[in-house]
Design an enzyme around this catalytic site. Structure first.
Site, PDB file in Angstrom:
ATOM      1  CG  ASP A 122     -10.310 -19.044  -8.288  1.00 27.39           C
ATOM      2  OD1 ASP A 122      -9.389 -19.800  -7.931  1.00 27.39           O
ATOM      3  OD2 ASP A 122     -11.186 -19.378  -9.101  1.00 27.39           O
ATOM      4  CD  GLU A 124      10.019  25.845  -5.549  1.00 28.97           C
ATOM      5  OE1 GLU A 124       8.792  25.891  -5.724  1.00 28.97           O
ATOM      6  OE2 GLU A 124      10.585  24.948  -4.897  1.00 28.97           O
ATOM      7  CG  ASP A 181      -4.801 -19.359  -5.957  1.00 31.38           C
ATOM      8  OD1 ASP A 181      -3.911 -20.145  -6.320  1.00 31.38           O
ATOM      9  OD2 ASP A 181      -5.963 -19.391  -6.400  1.00 31.38           O
ATOM     10  CG  ASP A 223      -5.870 -21.224 -10.287  1.00 28.18           C
ATOM     11  OD1 ASP A 223      -5.391 -22.293 -10.697  1.00 28.18           O
ATOM     12  OD2 ASP A 223      -6.729 -21.156  -9.395  1.00 28.18           O
ATOM     13  CD  GLU A 274       8.231  21.604  -0.540  1.00 31.17           C
ATOM     14  OE1 GLU A 274       8.187  21.739  -1.776  1.00 31.17           O
ATOM     15  OE2 GLU A 274       9.005  22.248   0.199  1.00 31.17           O
TER      16      GLU A 274
END
Length: 892
Positions: A605, A674, A609, A316, A273
């Protein structure tokens, strides 16, 4: 022809016709497609394989009447889902960011006269006026005039592009057509009229937006591997449940209720869990560290691990490898070349004349203590003039100027008439191919004017070609003394003739500081770098060579390739540069690399892109110079625009990957202690009571186990972490040896110690197999103490496991027992939390715990030492049979 097709004229549309077309074509805006995405993202958290197992356990517990326990398991499901959703949800705003590229107002001809209109109300057929400083509002075909437009956001081209109504192209790519300007670009010079032929989603900007929306972001390598292991755990758990329910009812003679309790407990024991929240929290810690230390903002947690496994970076050029500004590197006159980067020196007369022309024929500002302003190319010319010792003060230049012919993007020329040496002179600058033909003389080696014959013209052309092959932009400068006593020419053609060639200025968009070093680190780490840019092939190759990405002879591709050709190129050529690349080309490269099994990071940028940034395993955008579009589409944003930050992020990703393996072993090791108690209960036919309750298991998984697991994620990086090759894409983060170590070694040792403590407490109280321990019976309190002992034994065993998993084969002494202060603090916190579980009355009633006498608690001190010591023996035998270096020995 186009005006006819659009049913328009040079007088524009009427207001009524514009309104009718607005209804027909829609507003000039980019709209998001599809509906809300967050409900599906949230639903995905509830249908994860581990969550499905917990749903099954909840159902079994509800059936047998354990509503309180069922509610606790349900709470775990909800908390896990909510936590993962909050951490992972990403606002998809790329299209909204694209919309910011559209101006609010535009100048259109309506009812025969120009007027300002709402840019969103432009329609096909509108006649618009574009002037310097305007942002283009739609895709437009020019009808008259010429402009220079900055198309870097669409094409990656760092130099403004000339667009003219008189330059018609046929059979060329749309973005290369010289008579078209596009939505979202900026006009940097000139003036023109044109007709709108596309608006909104039908523009090139809209096409890129559609590409971005069509690209689906896939699961990261870590997410895929965790999901795969989750299904494995689910399959094993269900198989065990199906096998042991009949075993319990038929072979062990358990009631159906007890068999279902056993099945629910087995599921709760097998399901880790805490795995998902711990991984999420560990990655969140790494994200905060990257943001605070390196200026790298990660929007998707799993991207940290993805960076660690990246083996190809597609980058780039403009604004990413370079600073996206022009810097003068050299000047050339008949006397030879002067490298400006070598430092200031006393200039000769020809160089001083060149500096004078550069300072006079200029409109930029370059003052001490102030930020330079003006066109980047003109700023670079002023810097060159300053370097050769010429005064660049604006006041002096304006006092001397008598006339100016603005830069004409079609002629590629600018000239001024200025006072010089008591008379007037023409100072001109422009593209060499445009200015040199207008020259009839040049300043020779002595600084004297001499005829410009074919040999000298060939020498100038050769120097221009040499500068261009180095990726430099070149401008030519010329001058002409005007006759005294005559009125200066007020026509351009009369001024820009019979000029005297003075020299050339070479300019470079310089590489960013630290890029070359970052590239060298990438090479050492086995990471391949591929340049994908919209810029000129020679410019791209020169920059790649300067920063060390390629050698002298890379494969430079500027044409579209078919899939087979692209695949062959990427496999066969180690050094590749893609120039003049379109958004589709970037997508094709990303897809081809991913299909070859590479983990791809894509930097960029510009608007162009965005689709590739979304398609890559991790998109990296520049925060300062990058567009909003790129930042929204990317997975990671570099706030300082520093390419070197990628290397720091890769290093952090590799460290996180190693540490994820460590805490996965730690978390998985609990499955054995367990589940073994439930198997003992089932195989004994109920004669041996359950050594653990389901709520105690849940308290351990979500409570006491989480802090040390998180602390393991803070383990320092291994020595030599950036000298090893990236792990293969197909290699799982969870491997069989890890599971064997967790389940059949560490977990088994803890299970033996845990059950030993359980039976010790029970037998000491007088218990024998089959004796009743139900509430109200004499042995019930002893049974509660025994389950508490089993619970604390599991906790103590996992403390030993936490120290054991810090190394794979090396001795713990080699890395320092106390070298991770976070782990020491986490264990102290775990002990405090467990004490609350055992001694707080409300939690005693909920978990079924009871205080233990001091002598029993003393036994627990030995448990961590036994677990750690057993694993140290295992490592010792591993080192004897398979020697490893200490760096490799620290893998989780």
């Amino acid at each position: 022809m186009l005006l006819r097709d659009l049913r328009s004229s040079r007088r524009g549309l009427t207001s009524a016709e514009a309104q009718r077309r607005l209804v027909q074509y829609g507003r000039n805006e980019l709209q998001r497609r599809g509906g809300l995405r967050w409900p599906g993202e949230l639903a995905r958290q509830f249908t994860h394989p581990l969550a499905l197992l917990l749903w099954l356990a909840t159902a079994l517990l509800w059936i047998v009447g354990s509503q309180v326990v069922a509610a606790a398991v349900l709470l775990i499901i909800v908390l896990n889902a909510a936590f993962a959703f909050v951490q992972e949800v990403e606002a998809e705003r790329a299209v909204e960011a694209l919309a910011k590229y559209l101006p609010l107002r535009a100048k259109a001809v309506r009812d025969g006269s120009p007027r300002e209109v709402d840019a969103a109300e432009l329609v096909p057929g509108d006649i618009v006026v574009i002037a310097e400083g305007d942002r283009v509002a739609a895709d437009i075909r020019l009808l008259a005039g010429a402009v220079e437009v900055d198309m870097a956001a669409l094409t990656g081209e760092s130099v403004p592009a000339l667009r003219s109504a008189s330059m018609l192209d046929v059979d060329v790519p749309v973005l290369a057509a010289h008579d078209l300007v596009f939505s979202g670009t900026n006009c940097t010079g000139g003036e023109a009229h044109g007709v709108v032929y596309a608006t909104g989603a039908h523009t090139e900007l809209g096409r890129i937006a559609a590409l971005s929306e069509r690209v689906e972001q896939e699961l990261s390598p870590l997410e895929r591997q965790v999901r795969r292991v989750a299904w494995l755990i689910a399959a094993v758990s269900v198989a065990l449940v199906l096998a042991f329910i009949p075993l319990g009812t038929l072979g062990a003679h358990l009631s159906l209720v007890n068999s279902l309790v056993f099945a629910a407990g087995l599921l709760a024991g097998m399901v880790p869990e805490g795995l998902l929240p711990v991984i999420t929290l560990a990655l969140a810690v790494a994200v905060r560290a990257l943001a605070s230390s390196y200026g790298a903002l990660v929007k998707r947690l799993s991207a940290v691990e993805t960076l660690g496994s990246t083996d190809v970076i597609c980058t780039d050029k403009t604004g990413t490898l370079t600073e996206n500004r022009m810097h003068p590197t050299a000047v050339w006159t008949a006397a030879g070349q002067v490298d400006l980067d070598a430092g200031r020196r006393e200039p000769d007369s020809a160089v001083r004349a060149l500096g004078r022309v550069a300072a006079a024929c200029n409109n930029a500002r370059l003052s001490d203590g102030e930020q330079p302003s003006g066109d980047p190319t003109e700023v670079a010319l002023l810097e060159a003039a300053h370097e050769v010792g010429v005064n660049t003060e604006v006041a002096e230049r304006e006092a001397m100027r008598r006339w100016q012919f603005h830069f004409d993007p079609e002629l590629k020329l600018m000239s001024t008439i200025d006072v010089h040496d008591g008379g007037l002179a023409v100072h001109a600058k422009g593209a060499p191919e445009a200015l040199v033909p207008l020259c009839t003389s040049w300043l020779d080696e002595r600084g004297s004017e001499a005829p410009l014959d074919a040999a000298e013209r060939s020498r100038i052309t050769g120097q221009v070609d040499r500068f261009a092959s180095d990726g430099l932009r070149v401008l030519a400068l010329a001058q002409r003394a005007l006759p005294a006593g005559k009125r200066p020419p007020h026509r351009r053609g009369d001024a820009e003739r019979e000029l005297c060639f003075v020299g050339l200025v070479a300019m470079l968009d310089p590489p960013r500081a630290g890029v070359a070093e970052a590239v060298a680190h990438c090479r050492t780490a086995g990471i391949r770098i591929i340049v994908i840019t919209g810029d000129h092939p020679k410019t791209a190759a020169a920059i790649a060579r300067r920063v060390g990405i390629t050698g002298e002879h890379p494969a430079v591709v500027s044409a579209e390739l078919h899939d087979v050709e692209l695949d062959s190129l990427l496999r066969g050529e180690p050094e590749v540069i893609f120039a003049r690349a379109s958004p589709e080309a970037k997508l094709h490269v990303a897809n081809a690399l991913r299909e070859q099994g590479h983990v791809v990071a894509m930097t960029g940028d510009g608007v162009n892109d965005a689709p590739a940034l979304r398609r890559a395993d991790i998109g990296v955008a520049m925060g300062r110079s990058g567009t909003d579009v790129a930042r929204e589409a990317a997975t990671m944003v570099l706030t300082d625009d520093n390419f070197a930050s990628i290397v720091a992020a890769v290093r952090a990703g590799r460290r996180i990957y190693d540490n994820v393996r460590k805490f996965i072993i730690y978390i998985f090791a609990h499955a054995t202690p367990e589940t073994v108690p439930f198997l003992v209960f089932a195989l004994s036919g109920g004669a041996i009571p359950l050594p653990l309750t389901i709520l105690q298991i849940l308290a351990f998984d979500v409570g006491s186990e989480t802090l040390p697991a998180l602390a393991l994620s803070r383990e320092p990086a291994e020595p030599g972490i950036m000298q090893r090759a990236p792990r293969p894409r197909a290699e799982g983060v969870i491997r069989p040896p890890m599971l064997l170590r967790a389940w059949l070694f560490l977990g088994l040792v803890v299970a033996v110690l845990q059950l030993g403590g359980f039976f010790y407490v029970l037998v000491k109280a007088g218990w024998h197999p089959g004796a009743a321990v139900d509430p109200g019976r004499p042995l019930h309190h002893a049974y509660q103490q025994a389950t508490t002992m089993a619970f604390l034994g599991m906790v103590a065993g996992q403390i030993g496991t936490a120290f054991a998993v810090r190394t794979q084969s090396a001795s713990l002494r080699s890395v320092g027992v106390l070298s991770n202060p976070y782990l020491l603090a986490a264990i102290a916190g775990e002990i405090v939390l467990v004490a609350v579980f055992v001694y707080a009355p409300p939690l005693q009633a909920l978990l079924g715990t009871a205080p233990l006498p001091p002598e029993d608690l003393l036994l627990l001190i030995a448990f961590p030492v036994v677990v750690w010591g057993a694993d140290e023996l295992r490592k010792y035998f591993l080192r004897r049979n398979r020697p490893v270096d200490e760096g490799a020995g620290r893998g989780g």
